[in-house]
Design a protein around this motif. Structure first.
Motif, PDB file in Angstrom:
ATOM      1  N   LYS A   1       0.873  -1.398   0.228  1.00 45.81           N
ATOM      2  CA  LYS A   1      -0.047   0.005   0.099  1.00 45.81           C
ATOM      3  C   LYS A   1       0.891   1.226  -0.173  1.00 45.81           C
ATOM      4  CE  LYS A   1      -4.086  -1.705   2.344  1.00 45.81           C
ATOM      5  NZ  LYS A   1      -4.981  -2.231   3.639  1.00 45.81           N
TER       6      LYS A   1
ATOM      7  N   ASP B   1      -1.106  -0.354   6.737  1.00 45.14           N
ATOM      8  CA  ASP B   1      -0.994  -1.848   6.994  1.00 45.14           C
ATOM      9  C   ASP B   1      -1.786  -1.930   8.270  1.00 45.14           C
ATOM     10  OD1 ASP B   1      -0.024  -2.710   4.341  1.00 45.14           O
ATOM     11  OD2 ASP B   1       2.134  -2.157   4.952  1.00 45.14           O
TER      12      ASP B   1
ATOM     13  N   SER C   1     -10.746   0.317   6.561  1.00 41.84           N
ATOM     14  CA  SER C   1     -10.103   0.712   5.346  1.00 41.84           C
ATOM     15  C   SER C   1     -10.676   2.107   5.013  1.00 41.84           C
ATOM     16  CB  SER C   1     -10.232  -0.469   4.451  1.00 41.84           C
ATOM     17  OG  SER C   1     -11.581  -0.527   4.133  1.00 41.84           O
TER      18      SER C   1
ATOM     19  N   TYR D   1      -7.596   4.521   4.621  1.00 35.47           N
ATOM     20  CA  TYR D   1      -7.079   4.359   3.499  1.00 35.47           C
ATOM     21  C   TYR D   1      -7.418   4.938   2.230  1.00 35.47           C
ATOM     22  CZ  TYR D   1      -3.678   2.274   0.323  1.00 35.47           C
ATOM     23  OH  TYR D   1      -2.807   1.774  -0.667  1.00 35.47           O
TER      24      TYR D   1
ATOM     25  N   LEU E   1      -6.246   7.743  -0.423  1.00 36.38           N
ATOM     26  CA  LEU E   1      -5.958   7.445  -1.906  1.00 36.38           C
ATOM     27  C   LEU E   1      -7.034   8.500  -2.678  1.00 36.38           C
ATOM     28  CD1 LEU E   1      -6.550   3.638  -2.368  1.00 36.38           C
ATOM     29  CD2 LEU E   1      -4.377   4.902  -2.433  1.00 36.38           C
TER      30      LEU E   1
ATOM     31  N   ALA F   1      -1.308   0.471  -6.528  1.00 34.12           N
ATOM     32  CA  ALA F   1      -1.390   0.655  -5.184  1.00 34.12           C
ATOM     33  C   ALA F   1      -2.573   0.687  -4.765  1.00 34.12           C
ATOM     34  CB  ALA F   1      -0.565   1.955  -4.880  1.00 34.12           C
ATOM     35  N   ARG F   2      -3.855   1.039  -5.303  1.00 33.04           N
ATOM     36  CA  ARG F   2      -4.949   1.036  -4.754  1.00 33.04           C
ATOM     37  C   ARG F   2      -5.471  -0.273  -4.757  1.00 33.04           C
ATOM     38  NH1 ARG F   2     -10.327   1.729  -8.301  1.00 33.04           N
ATOM     39  NH2 ARG F   2     -11.616   1.981  -6.988  1.00 33.04           N
TER      40      ARG F   2
ATOM     41  N   GLY G   1      -3.927  -3.276  -5.142  1.00 38.59           N
ATOM     42  CA  GLY G   1      -3.070  -4.138  -4.322  1.00 38.59           C
ATOM     43  C   GLY G   1      -2.875  -5.423  -5.170  1.00 38.59           C
TER      44      GLY G   1
END
Lengths: 462, 296
Positions: free
Chosen positions: A248, A258, A275, A278, A282, A350-351, A353
């Motif tokens: 991430k 994480d 989450s 995050y 993002l 990255a978003r 994963g």
């Protein structure tokens, strides 16, 4: 039949009503037997007739209402608009439109920054995930991709149907380098952009001597080649299984998202683990990336390279007669467009994963091209609006499950996405053939900045 | 009538030697040699299909000639061989600018933008090949202001300053022709090639054009080479006329000389059937004269 109604100034309701009745009769004659009567097998394998009339009547009613609205309001409006546009759009009108667009964009910007807060306040931490991630982040990725491709198609006039290739290069660059070399997102973001623009140049060299349809076909093929290489080169890319557990993004290394990490964001601020934080992070990240794209593009338009791109779109031969190296100019458009595609790709990896070649099919390229064309080639705000309409629109269709009440439990609005999508495209192309915003803003002025009507701006031909 | 006496051979800005251009079996230009004097207005005339535009396309690098040599001589003594250059280098390095028979403006861009695009190469350097410009450092702003001043100078010259911020596609035809000339001049050319600048102009616009071209000859370090059908323009402003027919040069001299050249008259007007013998005889004489002259 409709020509009479269109000639009148106001809506002729009586006429429209008659029109609707007639349409209803025709619709019933057609749909009554087709939908209203359904043949089926009963338990004894006998053919029986099932009466499905209510559903048929709903459709007939829809047709009648639609026809009534068309005849009473929409046709006269189109006729009036046609008469007006024939009498040449006045400059003042264009100015007013440009001002409105400016206000709209400013308002939009403020809204974009408060949107996650608003959603958090409205739906709570857990409820916000869908709205921030599916709508916010998803749309903004496409806004950024649209703006990146806008440089290539909208400004330089080069029809690139393989833009998703650069998105893929960015995504795999981040995924592979992060997993194999444990580099952070903030190092790999620029690197992914550089690699993507490098591939843009590699593609550009052989391809840019082609024009128009030929260029489009070759770029399309390039997009497919990248995908096929990713599928088949299993040692390198993991094949069609893709690459999973991509790290991430961290908040500049200060806080991690994480769950297990000691410097976890939620833990550090004593928040409930979710989450959602995050996703909000993002959201702001992609918003800033998209705004970077917009900023650089507006900056470039005012530089000689940007003017050369637009001149290239207008007339390539004239460009060469003025001493502009058209090959280099096209190459820079390709490379810079690809760079933003690479940024968006590394963000995407990255978003999610997880990346696999499935995410980079031709359909993606087509959607991004559609966004650029729909928005009005060259217009940043138009492209942003188109991305909201196209991506937000298809996401919204998932929310339409209440229609099951009308059409029965089998009805799945998701299945109609592509149909409605196509229909919307046709409607918009009829209504606004040059996209949402076709007018062009000049990049320099002597006395006053005047908006240029889209009719004069050329679309480029390769 | 020896070539030494001709003024344009003393200090030619452009020398074309043995230029031939073949398209498959068709010989569009056949062994053409001429020179254009520095500071002159040289006219290239001839009937339709004589190969005038082909000559232009060879000079400006849009065609690669089959054979031949074209030399640009700048004032500082630098020479450039045009047949070896790609088209954009002809404009960038050899300083040859051109206009087109069918106007090629950037119609969706304003007049000012059209003139700024013409100054691409110096502005590109000023913007640090874009890198410094994006970051907003370096002296790009000042250089752009200078470029706008230059554009304004040319807008004044073509009397279109008040329309600087309108799109070029909105201009009337005559103004578009003038703008195309101004755009070519903004590249700072040593030689300006005009492909039928007076085509489709009314007499008043045509007179304005003459004035503009004479002004360029007077005030700028730019020589002019033009293709033209309008004889009033050619006779009035040119110093030197080269006449082409079927890709071959049939006459080369001052406007007065070419006007009375029987070959030119025959090429343009044709001759009556009964006169054919007489004219042919005359032509033979002229031919003999010419070969003597060029044989030296």
């Amino acid at each position: 039949m409709t020509s009479n109604t269109t000639k009148k100034a106001g809506p002729d309701l009586g006429k429209a009503f008659k029109d609707a009745i007639l349409a209803g009769i025709i619709a019933f004659a057609l749909l009554g037997p087709l939908i209203g009567l359904k043949t089926d097998q009963n338990m004894d394998n006998q053919l029986v007739l099932v009466n499905n009339m209510p559903v048929a009547l709903i459709f007939v009613a829809l047709v009648m209402v639609g026809r009534f609205l068309l005849a009473a309001f929409i046709y006269p409006a189109i006729a009036a608009k046609g008469a007006k546009s024939k009498a040449a759009v006045s400059l003042a009108e264009l100015e007013a439109k440009a001002k409105r667009t400016k206000r709209l964009s400013l308002g939009g910007l403020v809204f974009l920054f408060v949107y996650p807060m608003l959603i958090l306040a409205l739906f709570g931490v857990q409820g916000s995930i869908k709205w921030v991630d599916n709508f916010g982040v998803q749309i903004l990725i496409y806004v950024m991709l649209g703006w990146g491709l806008n440089i290539v198609i909208g400004l330089a006039g080069l029809l690139d149907l393989g833009y998703v290739a650069f998105y893929a290069v960015g995504a795999y660059s981040y995924a592979l380098l992060a997993i194999n070399f444990h580099l952070s997102f903030w190092v790999l973001l620029p690197l992914a952009g550089i690699l993507a623009s490098f591939w843009g140049m590699i593609l550009g060299f052989p391809v840019l001597r082609l024009r128009g349809d030929y260029l489009a076909i070759v770029t399309l093929a390039f997009g497919e080649i990248i995908r096929l290489v990713l599928i088949n080169w299993k040692d390198f890319s993991g094949g069609s299984a893709g690459i999973s557990s991509i790290p991430k993004v961290s908040l500049f290394g200060l806080y991690s998202f994480d769950m297990g990490a000691t410097n976890n964001f939620a833990k550090a601020f004593h928040l409930a683990a979710s989450s959602a934080y995050y996703k909000v992070f993002l959201y702001y990240l992609i918003l800033l990336l998209a705004l970077l794209t917009a900023f650089v593009t507006t900056r470039l338009r005012k530089l000689p390279i940007g003017r050369a791109w637009e001149a290239l779109r207008e007339d390539e031969v004239a460009c060469r007669s003025l001493g502009i190296n058209t090959t280099n100019t096209k190459l820079t458009a390709f490379a810079i467009g690809a760079m933003f595609g690479g940024f968006a790709g590394s963000f995407f990896a990255a978003r999610q994963g997880f990346v696999s070649p499935e995410s980079f099919v031709f359909m993606e390229s087509a959607v991004i091209v559609a966004i650029v064309v729909l928005g009005g080639m060259g217009s940043m705000i138009g492209v942003a609006l188109a991305a909201v309409a196209m991506i937000g629109g298809t996401e919204l269709l998932r929310e339409l499950s209440f229609l099951k009440a009308v059409f029965g439990d089998d009805f799945n609005p998701d299945q109609f996405r592509m149909l409605l999508f196509g229909l919307a495209m046709v409607v918009i192309m009829v209504w606004k053939p040059r996209g949402f915003i076709s007018a062009r803003q000049p990049t320099a002025f002597l006395f006053e900045k005047k908006t240029i009507s889209g009719d004069l701006v050329k679309e480029g031909h390769g | 009538m020896s070539t030494i006496s001709k003024p344009w051979d003393k200090d030619p800005v452009l020398t074309v030697e043995h230029l031939t251009m073949r398209f498959g079996g068709l010989v569009a230009v056949n062994d053409l040699s001429f020179s254009a004097g520095r500071g002159d207005i040289t006219a290239l005339i001839g009937p339709n299909g004589a190969g005038k535009t082909t000559v232009f396309n060879c000079i400006t690098g849009f065609y690669k000639p089959t054979t031949g040599m074209m030399t640009m001589r700048h004032k500082d003594g630098a020479t450039h061989l045009l047949e070896r250059m790609p088209d954009f280098v002809v404009s960038k390095k050899a300083k040859v600018a051109r206009t087109f028979q069918n106007i090629r403006l950037f119609s969706g861009m304003t007049l000012l933008e059209n003139l700024l695009v013409a100054q691409h190469n110096p502005l590109m350097i000023a913007s640090g090949m874009t890198f410094l410009g994006v970051l907003g450092i370096g002296g790009y702003k000042a250089k752009e202001r200078q470029a706008i001043e230059k554009a304004k100078y040319w807008l004044d010259k073509i009397k279109l300053t008040d329309r600087a911020d309108d799109p070029a596609g909105d201009l009337p035809y005559g103004a578009q022709r003038r703008l195309e000339i101004a755009r070519a001049m903004c590249t700072g050319p040593a030689l300006l090639c005009l492909d039928e600048p007076a085509a489709g102009l009314n007499p008043r616009e045509s007179a304005e054009l003459n004035e503009l071209l004479l002004g360029i000859r007077r005030d700028e370090d730019t020589s002019i080479l033009l293709i033209e059908h309008d004889m009033s323009v050619v006779m009035e402003i040119s110093d030197h006329v080269v006449v082409l027919e079927y890709g071959t040069k049939i006459s080369d001299g001052t406007p007065a000389e070419t006007k009375n050249d029987p070959r030119v008259i025959a090429a343009y007007l044709g001759v009556d059937d009964e006169e054919v013998d007489k004219v042919e005889h005359e032509l033979d004489e002229v031919q003999a004269h010419h070969t003597q002259g060029s044989g030296q």
